[in-house]
Design an enzyme around this catalytic site. Structure first.
Site, PDB file in Angstrom:
ATOM      1  CG  ASP A 222       1.828  -0.353  -2.562  1.00 52.15           C
ATOM      2  OD1 ASP A 222       2.392   0.695  -2.901  1.00 52.15           O
ATOM      3  OD2 ASP A 222       0.756  -0.390  -1.935  1.00 52.15           O
TER       4      ASP A 222
ATOM      5  CD  GLU B 188       1.968  10.001  -0.743  1.00 54.67           C
ATOM      6  OE1 GLU B 188       2.405   8.837  -0.893  1.00 54.67           O
ATOM      7  OE2 GLU B 188       1.574  10.687  -1.687  1.00 54.67           O
TER       8      GLU B 188
END
EC number: 4.2.1.20
Length: 266
Positions: free
Chosen positions: A60, A49
């Site tokens: 995040d 990824e």
């Protein structure tokens, strides 16, 4: 059959689970990314990824936010990330690569232009964190027409109707977020994750990956017993940050952790 589907089929035949590391492209500098991708494969990564740097990565936590900031200091763009994948493909034609990020850069580039460039470079999937399935139809259709798998997140709070909607839109694999909150937060409850995966499997035959909260070999091994794939991000990005001034040492540190996870999972 896509590279992602082939990889999961081979892992199933071997009785193994996928190890999927996440790193932010361009962190700590653009020249580090392709060598880091190759190092992760050598350490046992099955799918990569690759995060597309974004100025407001809302899903995040601080670790990956700071990684995006480091990459953006070098002005790393979506087109540059795609070019990194193309360079990676010069030596590795088999390891699937999924771009993970936010919708804005893809919209600016244009769905068709992105899909053409991504497919040509060897990108296998796209996970857009902030694209709800209810609004994904146009992008999903374009991605599929160019052989790029649209990958979606499922949250612990997802109800049954939404699980079905996301599973219907997805291909490649489904990414289950094991925690409420942002990346790098809290610790995971494997029993609760197992219960949720059982509910998701009622709606799809796609492989199920689990991420958020996987920090070390032990947590990777525990999740691998209930999921088809283990996704690890913040723990790796932390190691890159610790060696910001010496990217080669950072690559070694990332490889060591991945190798420990791979051994524990197997």
């Amino acid at each position: 059959m896509s590279r992602i589907a082939r990889r999961f089929e081979a892992l199933r035949a071997a009785g193994r689970k996928a190890l999927i590391p996440y790193v932010t492209a361009g962190d700590p500098n653009p020249d580090n990314t392709v060598p880091l991708m190759h190092a992760m494969v050598a350490a046992g990564a099955d799918i990569i990824e690759l995060g597309v740097p974004f100025s407001d990565p809302m899903a995040d936590g601080p670790v990956i936010q700071q990684a995006c900031e480091r990459a953006l200091r070098h002005h790393v763009s979506l087109r540059q990330v795609i070019a990194m994948v193309k360079t990676f493909r010069e030596q590795d034609a088999e390891t699937p690569v999924v771009l993970m990020g936010y919708l804005n850069p893809v919209e600016i580039m244009g769905y068709e232009a992105f899909a053409i460039a991504a497919a040509s470079a060897g990108v296998d999937g796209l996970l857009t964190v902030d694209l709800p399935p209810e609004e994904s139809h146009d992008l999903v259709q374009v991605l599929r027409s160019h052989g790029v798998d649209p990958i979606f997140l499922l949250a612990p709070t997802s109800h049954e109707a939404r699980i079905k909607r996301i599973c219907d839109a997805a291909s490649g694999f489904v990414y289950y977020v094991s925690l409420k909150g942002v990346t790098g937060a809290a610790t995971l409850d494997v029993d609760a994750v197992a219960d949720k995966l059982a509910a998701i499997r009622a709606h799809t035959d796609l492989p199920l990956g689990v991420g958020f909260g996987i920090r070390d070999a032990d947590s990777a091994a525990r999740v691998s017993r209930i999921a088809d794939a283990v996704v690890v991000g913040s723990a790796l990005v932390n190691r890159i940050a610790e060696h910001e001034q010496d990217p080669e040492s950072g690559r070694r540190a990332v490889s060591e952790l991945l190798a420990e996870m791979r051994k524990a999972m197997d």
